[in-house]
Design an enzyme around this catalytic site. Structure first.
Site, mmCIF file in Angstrom:
data_model
loop_
_atom_site.group_PDB
_atom_site.id
_atom_site.type_symbol
_atom_site.label_atom_id
_atom_site.label_comp_id
_atom_site.label_asym_id
_atom_site.label_seq_id
_atom_site.Cartn_x
_atom_site.Cartn_y
_atom_site.Cartn_z
ATOM 1 N N ARG A 89 9.118 58.633 33.954
ATOM 2 C CA ARG A 89 9.807 58.999 35.200
ATOM 3 C C ARG A 89 9.464 57.973 36.285
ATOM 4 O O ARG A 89 10.315 57.591 37.081
ATOM 5 C CB ARG A 89 9.415 60.415 35.666
ATOM 6 N N TYR A 113 33.262 59.826 51.430
ATOM 7 C CA TYR A 113 33.388 60.413 50.095
ATOM 8 C C TYR A 113 33.022 61.914 50.181
ATOM 9 O O TYR A 113 31.988 62.275 50.755
ATOM 10 C CB TYR A 113 32.471 59.668 49.117
ATOM 11 N N ASP A 163 27.554 52.324 51.713
ATOM 12 C CA ASP A 163 27.967 52.688 50.355
ATOM 13 C C ASP A 163 28.973 51.625 49.922
ATOM 14 O O ASP A 163 30.091 51.561 50.425
ATOM 15 C CB ASP A 163 28.591 54.088 50.371
ATOM 16 N N LYS A 217 31.176 53.639 38.815
ATOM 17 C CA LYS A 217 32.498 53.051 39.045
ATOM 18 C C LYS A 217 32.524 51.594 38.554
ATOM 19 O O LYS A 217 32.431 51.358 37.380
ATOM 20 C CB LYS A 217 32.855 53.184 40.528
HETATM 21 C C1 LIG Z 1 32.171 56.058 47.464
HETATM 22 C C2 LIG Z 1 31.402 56.958 46.552
HETATM 23 N N1 LIG Z 1 30.085 57.125 46.758
HETATM 24 C C3 LIG Z 1 29.343 57.939 45.971
HETATM 25 C C4 LIG Z 1 29.922 58.643 44.926
HETATM 26 C C5 LIG Z 1 29.077 59.559 44.088
HETATM 27 O O1 LIG Z 1 28.769 58.972 42.878
HETATM 28 P P1 LIG Z 1 28.523 59.750 41.497
HETATM 29 O O2 LIG Z 1 29.802 60.429 41.123
HETATM 30 O O3 LIG Z 1 28.091 58.665 40.577
HETATM 31 O O4 LIG Z 1 27.435 60.751 41.770
HETATM 32 C C6 LIG Z 1 31.283 58.481 44.676
HETATM 33 C C7 LIG Z 1 31.921 59.214 43.565
HETATM 34 O O5 LIG Z 1 33.125 59.263 43.432
HETATM 35 C C8 LIG Z 1 32.044 57.626 45.509
HETATM 36 O O6 LIG Z 1 33.375 57.445 45.330
#
Ligand SMILES: Cc1ncc(COP(=O)(O)O)c(C=O)c1O
Length: 390
Positions: free
Chosen positions: A45, A97, A169, A194
């Protein structure tokens, strides 16, 4: 040496065996010679060699000091929020998001963290929203699904002057196109699910910090709370990153072709793509990014859910699914999918119209994708009886 060559060759050959692929250390613990005397690993971990290799690659990709790999993008966001304390405030992008919105408002609000949402494409609005309690500015650029662009450098100056952390982000742009730490941010976060993974086969998150001190703090919270990425998913993510540059180049080229096609289509009302010169954020995107990404959104002149639903169920290659950034093209209808939990009026106010369709443009031959979209337009024309001729 070019950054691509450097990246590919920073992925080490296994010193034990010469294996050219990164070994998957599928182990929970590591044998110690004496208590506290070990080969740099004690419990998986805390640290694992496969994950550690990925974390070094991530730090290099984002030009930061420390990379930390999480079990999801949201787990990565969660670890960053743990830097805050009761009474602290966040200024965040309004077109955020949905999962981050839920985490901020339904989880961290309970622990006394307040969030003010602003249109961050307006730098003055960000400045005006800062209070003495603001400890974090949270940005996405481009945003989802309206591809709004914010000026990272200008907001970094506000963060520095206000002595608060600035996190970007960078999921939509990817580090190939945009490196927020170089533009003044303190922390970058990714849903590596993604573009970084790129094959729609894993869930992962990455954090990269500008300083080692900030990295150590977030790593402490990760170890304390436990949301690590598994060795196998770390391996998959390394494999995805190896072709990131190549994939992003093609995503951008395909998306630009599709955006230009949509722009002249008689059934389309608005196209959202920062690569179009009439996009309000085009100039800033050009300055701070090396390309405009693989996501294109658009609304229909027939601004009804019925027309959008007919469209999103009418394609062959664009598969109807949430998520983005993979090899295969995807499409979704945010109003009834990703943004369903947002009240209609609030959703429309941030630009997510009833007929808005989001495309994650994949790596297929662009001519085939254009034919696919054409067929779907013919279908909605038949099913909604649109009087507009194609
Ligand atoms: C811009 C953005 N940030 C964070 C996330 C969250 O990521 P995860 O689905 O890998 O937890 C997403 C998911 O769609 C996203 O589009």
């Amino acid at each position: 040496m070019s950054t691509i060559t450097q990246l590919i060759h920073s992925i080490p050959v296994d010193p034990q065996t010469g294996a050219i692929a990164v070994p998957i250390y599928q182990t929970s613990t590591f044998v110690q010679e004496a208590p506290g005397v070990n080969k740099g690993y004690d419990y998986a971990r805390t640290n694992n060699p496969t994950r550690e290799t990925l974390e070094k690659i991530a730090a290099q990709l984002e030009a930061g000091a420390t990379g930390i790999a999480f079990s999801s993008g949201l787990a990565a966001i969660d670890a960053i929020l743990k830097l805050l304390q009761y009474g602290d405030e966040i200024v965040a992008v309004d077109d955020i998001y949905g999962g981050a919105f839920r985490l901020f408002n339904k989880v961290y609000a309970k622990f006394g963290i307040k969030v003010t949402y602003v249109d961050t494409s307006d730098v003055q609005a960000v400045f005006n929203a800062i209070t003495p309690a603001t400890k974090l500015i949270w940005l996405e650029t481009p945003t989802n699904p309206t591809l709004k662009i914010s000026d990272i450098k200008a907001i970094a100056k506000i963060a520095a002057a206000s002595k608060c952390l600035f996190c970007v982000d960078n999921t939509f742009a990817s580090p190939v196109l945009q490196q927020p730490l170089e533009l003044g941010a303190d922390i970058v976060v990714h849903s590596a699910t993604k573009y970084l993974g790129g094959h729609s086969d894993l869930i992962a998150g990455l954090v990269v910090t500008k300083t080692a001190e900030l990295g150590a703090e977030i790593k402490f919270y990760q170890n304390a709370c436990g949301a690590i990425l598994s060795p196998f998913d770390s391996f998959l993510l390394i494999r995805g990153i190896e072709t990131l540059h190549l994939r992003i180049r093609q995503h951008c080229a395909n998306a630009q072709a599709i955006a230009e096609y949509l722009e002249q289509h008689p059934l389309v009302d608005k196209v959202f793509y920062p690569g179009l010169t009439n996009h309000p954020g085009h100039e800033i995107a050009k300055q701070q990014s090396k390309g405009f990404g693989g996501i294109v959104s658009f609304t229909l002149k027939d601004d009804t859910e019925a027309a959008a639903l007919a469209f999103v169920t009418g394609t062959q290659y664009f598969k109807l699914a949430e998520s983005l950034g993979g090899v295969k093209s995807l499409l979704c209808h945010p109003a009834s999918m990703t943004h369903k939990s947002i009240p209609d009026e609030k959703r429309r106010a941030v630009g997510v119209a009833d007929s808005l369709v989001r495309l994650s443009v994949g790596l297929e031959e662009p001519a085939d994708l254009l034919t696919d979209l054409d067929l779907a337009f013919h279908k909605i024309q038949r099913s909604t009886g649109s009087v507009l001729s194609l």
